[in-house]
Design an enzyme around this catalytic site. Structure first.
Site, PDB file in Angstrom:
ATOM      1  N   LEU A 113       0.813  -1.225   0.000  1.00 25.28           N
ATOM      2  CA  LEU A 113       0.000   0.000   0.000  1.00 25.28           C
ATOM      3  C   LEU A 113       0.842   1.269   0.000  1.00 25.28           C
ATOM      4  CD1 LEU A 113      -2.706  -0.594   2.769  1.00 25.28           C
ATOM      5  CD2 LEU A 113      -3.113  -0.170   0.344  1.00 25.28           C
ATOM      6  N   GLY A 114       0.542   2.183  -0.883  1.00 27.00           N
ATOM      7  CA  GLY A 114       1.171   3.508  -0.852  1.00 27.00           C
ATOM      8  C   GLY A 114       2.680   3.484  -1.002  1.00 27.00           C
ATOM      9  N   GLY A 116       4.424   3.170  -3.991  1.00 26.27           N
ATOM     10  CA  GLY A 116       4.946   3.523  -5.316  1.00 26.27           C
ATOM     11  C   GLY A 116       4.697   2.464  -6.366  1.00 26.27           C
ATOM     12  N   GLY A 118       1.487   1.552  -7.272  1.00 30.61           N
ATOM     13  CA  GLY A 118       0.170   1.745  -7.883  1.00 30.61           C
ATOM     14  C   GLY A 118      -0.928   0.874  -7.280  1.00 30.61           C
ATOM     15  N   SER A 120      -3.416   1.655  -5.220  1.00 33.09           N
ATOM     16  CA  SER A 120      -4.772   2.215  -5.250  1.00 33.09           C
ATOM     17  C   SER A 120      -5.342   2.172  -6.667  1.00 33.09           C
ATOM     18  CB  SER A 120      -4.795   3.637  -4.698  1.00 33.09           C
ATOM     19  OG  SER A 120      -3.938   4.476  -5.431  1.00 33.09           O
ATOM     20  N   ALA A 121      -4.520   2.465  -7.671  1.00 31.65           N
ATOM     21  CA  ALA A 121      -5.016   2.427  -9.054  1.00 31.65           C
ATOM     22  C   ALA A 121      -5.475   1.014  -9.409  1.00 31.65           C
ATOM     23  CB  ALA A 121      -3.931   2.888 -10.024  1.00 31.65           C
ATOM     24  N   ASP A 164      -0.840   6.038 -13.504  1.00 30.86           N
ATOM     25  CA  ASP A 164      -1.091   4.782 -12.777  1.00 30.86           C
ATOM     26  C   ASP A 164      -2.321   4.060 -13.301  1.00 30.86           C
ATOM     27  OD1 ASP A 164       0.817   5.930 -11.135  1.00 30.86           O
ATOM     28  OD2 ASP A 164      -0.126   5.170  -9.306  1.00 30.86           O
TER      29      ASP A 164
END
Ligand code: PMV
Length: 329
Positions: A113-114, A116, A118, A120-121, A164
């Site tokens: 998570l978070g 780099g 991607g 969330s994308a 992303d």
């Protein structure tokens, strides 16, 4: 019930500068987020998330109320994560003209998570695909990318590029410059190695920091433009299949990102360890501040060097994933 998956990505070149209209080249990697959507009889949204990269956590989420995680997950990350899922479901409702559709959503992600890569994308892309299909509508990958971009734009307060989301929807190596997004064909085998420090950066704060720096100092504006030059040279090296040149340009790109203040002690330590392990090149990937680096190395020197690097929590090889969003059996 429909399950869809979408890949994470590394930035070969161009993060941050892409926010100011310079080109960027993200590449999808074989690490996926899987999202299952099942229609409910009411209009509620219930989310069950298993982050496969941390201890599993579960959260129940109804409407606008944020549920309470039953294990220790950074609260802001969790809230932001739920914002993404909520907005993705809104996009699916809109696309299928079903404003009151409720869902049970299950997320399983192998993307830190978070960091780099991607995450969330990938979750947003897979969620839009699964939820629209569950409502009987099939969107093409470009439309899913566009709707996912709107989600990121919304959740990240207007600070998001299309990089992303387009990359995760289409798969492979892509080129993004402003609104112009396309796949890059005939990409050579890219031997990526990822080092992860177990942390994450605050994308919003890092993007805002670069924006302020760029407004205050000419050197920062020049640095952003220089990253654009590196990306254009990188595209030529990619077309020529010249891995040595690609590696060298990754090193330059990392130096320029450091000048903009978005690297960190552990990211720098991992980049230097990769270079000492005979990587062709290495750089941070994504917003920076913490999280992951990506190195190019056809041999095992980088993996070995990173395993002995203080601050590096995990190392893995990441093959280019030529497939974007897809339905899972
Ligand atoms: O850290 P990530 O994977 O969210 O990437 C951020 C990339 C930036 O260029 C810094 C911002 C953006 O939206 O392009």
């Amino acid at each position: 019930m429909v399950t869809s998956s979408a890949p994470g990505k590394v930035y070969l070149f161009g993060e941050h500068a892409v926010v100011y209209g310079e080109p960027a080249v993200p590449c999808a990697i074989e690490r996926r987020a899987r999202v299952t959507a099942e229609r409910r009889g009411d209009d509620k949204l219930r989310v069950n998330a298993t982050d496969l990269t941390l201890d599993g956590f579960t959260v129940e989420y109804d409407g606008d109320a944020t549920g309470t995680p039953d294990v220790d997950v950074a609260e802001p990350l969790l809230e932001e994560g739920m914002g993404y899922v909520n907005e993705a479901v809104e996009q699916a409702r809109d696309a299928a003209d079903a404003p009151d559709a409720g869902f049970d959503v299950t997320i399983e992600s192998a993307i830190p998570l978070g960091a780099g890569l991607g995450s969330s994308a990938a979750v947003v892309i897979a969620a839009i695909d699964a939820a629209t299909r569950e409502l009987g509508v099939e969107l093409d990958a470009a439309e899913i990318a566009d709707r996912a971009y709107r989600v990121e734009y919304e959740v990240q307060d207007g600070q998001a590029s299309r990089a992303d989301t387009f990359c995760s929807a289409m798969g492979g190596a892509v080129r993004v410059e402003g609104d112009d997004c396309r796949r890059i064909e005939d990409v050579p085998n890219l031997p990526f190695v990822v080092g992860y420090d177990g942390g994450s950066g605050d994308t919003g704060a890092l993007v805002a920091g670069v924006r302020d720096l760029r407004e205050e100092y000419d050197f920062a504006a020049d640095t952003v433009a220089a990253i654009g030059d590196v990306v254009r040279r990188g595209e030529q090296a990619l077309a020529a299949g010249d891995l040595e040149e690609l590696g060298e340009l990754m090193d330059f790109n990392h130096g320029l990102l450091s000048a903009l203040g978005v690297s960190s002690r552990t990211l720098d330590a991992m980049v230097w360890a990769a270079r000492e392990g005979d990587a062709l090149g290495a750089k941070l990937t994504g917003a920076g501040g913490g999280g992951c680096i990506v190195a190019l190395d056809p041999d095992d020197g980088t993996e070995t060097a990173l395993r002995y690097t203080q601050g590096c929590e995990s190392v893995f090889r990441a093959e280019l994933d030529t497939e974007g969003v897809r339905v899972e059996p």
